[in-house]
Write an enzyme that holds these catalytic residues in place. Structure first.
Site, PDB file in Angstrom:
ATOM      1  N   GLY A 101       0.788  -0.925  -0.027  1.00 14.79           N
ATOM      2  CA  GLY A 101       0.155  -0.120   0.045  1.00 14.79           C
ATOM      3  C   GLY A 101       0.847   1.180   0.031  1.00 14.79           C
ATOM      4  O   GLY A 101       0.347   2.461  -0.044  1.00 14.79           O
ATOM      5  N   ARG A 197      -7.336 -24.040  10.283  1.00 12.93           N
ATOM      6  CA  ARG A 197      -8.283 -23.290   9.814  1.00 12.93           C
ATOM      7  C   ARG A 197      -9.386 -23.839   8.754  1.00 12.93           C
ATOM      8  O   ARG A 197      -9.948 -23.334   8.068  1.00 12.93           O
ATOM      9  CB  ARG A 197      -7.428 -22.410   8.710  1.00 12.93           C
TER      10      ARG A 197
END
Ligand SMILES: Cc1cc2nc3c(=O)[nH]c(=O)nc-3n(C[C@H](O)[C@H](O)[C@H](O)COP(=O)(O)OP(=O)(O)OC[C@H]3O[C@@H](n4cnc5c(N)ncnc54)[C@H](O)[C@@H]3O)c2cc1C
Length: 243
Positions: A101, A197
């Site tokens: 970013g 997960r």
């Protein structure tokens, strides 16, 4: 104005891999065969499937984990930042490279739960039991999210247009924005990741991961199942306990 995209599901794709069920067997046999056997990297031979399965199953059930480390899989993952925050908690043996970013304008891609995503927890935080919300609840949530994402992204664009550097302008963006990364690990670490997960009531140690990381983990699991079919089936038979 840049068009804003909404997605309901993370995407995991296979970039590269090396190793196979045969290389697990080869690594294990070094301990008794020495250097000569270390050269052995025969591709999986169907005639030897039973032999491989017996040894791999032994390694799995007795938690001899190191032979499962001589391989790697690289995944490309596109997922919202809140999924990355969960994924990046897995430190061993994962390597990560994520889009920046600071160096690029982040793409206007945001996560909105699909209508099938359960919205209400009737269990506890430790043992969540998720059930669907009403259509009206989902529709309201979807509208709230869309409105907020659009506002946030337009604000980001205005700051960039005003000359503010990307690393500062991005601060208004929410954790539902998508990011992308390369994630590489060996099978031992990937199975540990999957054991935490993926929710499987049949597992020896049942985990309760969030829906979205489980959507991503399911795609990882599908890739593992294709590349290491014997090791994968032994892992399932062993109650999803990583070696
Ligand atoms: C359902 C669920 C709920 C969660 N909730 C929370 C939460 O509320 N808050 C929160 O902060 N996290 C939470 N986590 C993240 C969790 O605490 C772990 O950070 C994450 O699951 C990674 O697991 P790990 O440390 O075993 O994996 P890895 O970091 O990949 O480590 C793999 C293994 O290496 C060994 N290891 C790694 N680092 C060390 C070390 N420093 N010292 C000793 N041994 C080490 C351990 O044996 C470890 O199991 C949650 C995870 C799950 C699956």
């Amino acid at each position: 104005m840049t068009e804003i995209t909404f997605k309901t599901t993370p995407e995991v794709t296979l970039v590269d891999y090396h190793g196979s069920d045969a290389s697990i067997v080869a690594a294990a046999r070094v301990s008794v065969a020495g250097g000569e056997e270390a050269q052995y990297l025969e591709h999986l031979n169907v005639a030897k499937t039973k032999e491989y399965r017996g040894l791999i199953n032994y390694l799995m059930t007795h938690r001899h984990g190191t032979p499962f480390e001589h391989n790697s899989i690289t995944f490309r993952v596109a997922a919202p930042i809140f999924v990355f925050r969960e994924w990046h908690r897995h430190r061993v043996p994962w390597s990560y490279n994520e889009e920046s970013g600071r160096y690029k304008q982040l793409d206007p891609v945001f996560h909105i739960p699909g209508p099938a995503r359960p919205l209400i927890n009737v269990g506890t935080s430790a043992r969540p039991q998720m059930v669907p919300g009403s259509f009206e609840q989902w529709e309201k949530l979807r509208a709230e999210m869309e409105e907020h994402y659009i506002l946030a992204y337009r604000s980001y664009e205005r700051s960039l247009a005003a000359g503010i550097t990307k690393e500062v302008a991005r601060e208004v963006l929410p954790v539902g924005i998508f990011s992308t990364m390369y994630a590489t690990a060996n099978l031992r670490g990937i199975l540990h990741f999957l054991s935490l997960r993926i929710h499987d009531p049949e597992a020896k140690f049942v985990s309760y991961p969030q829906y979205e990381i489980q959507q991503a983990a399911q795609q990882v699991e599908n890739i593992v199942k294709k590349l290491f079919p014997i090791a994968y089936s032994c892992y399932i038979d062993n109650g999803r306990v990583a070696p």
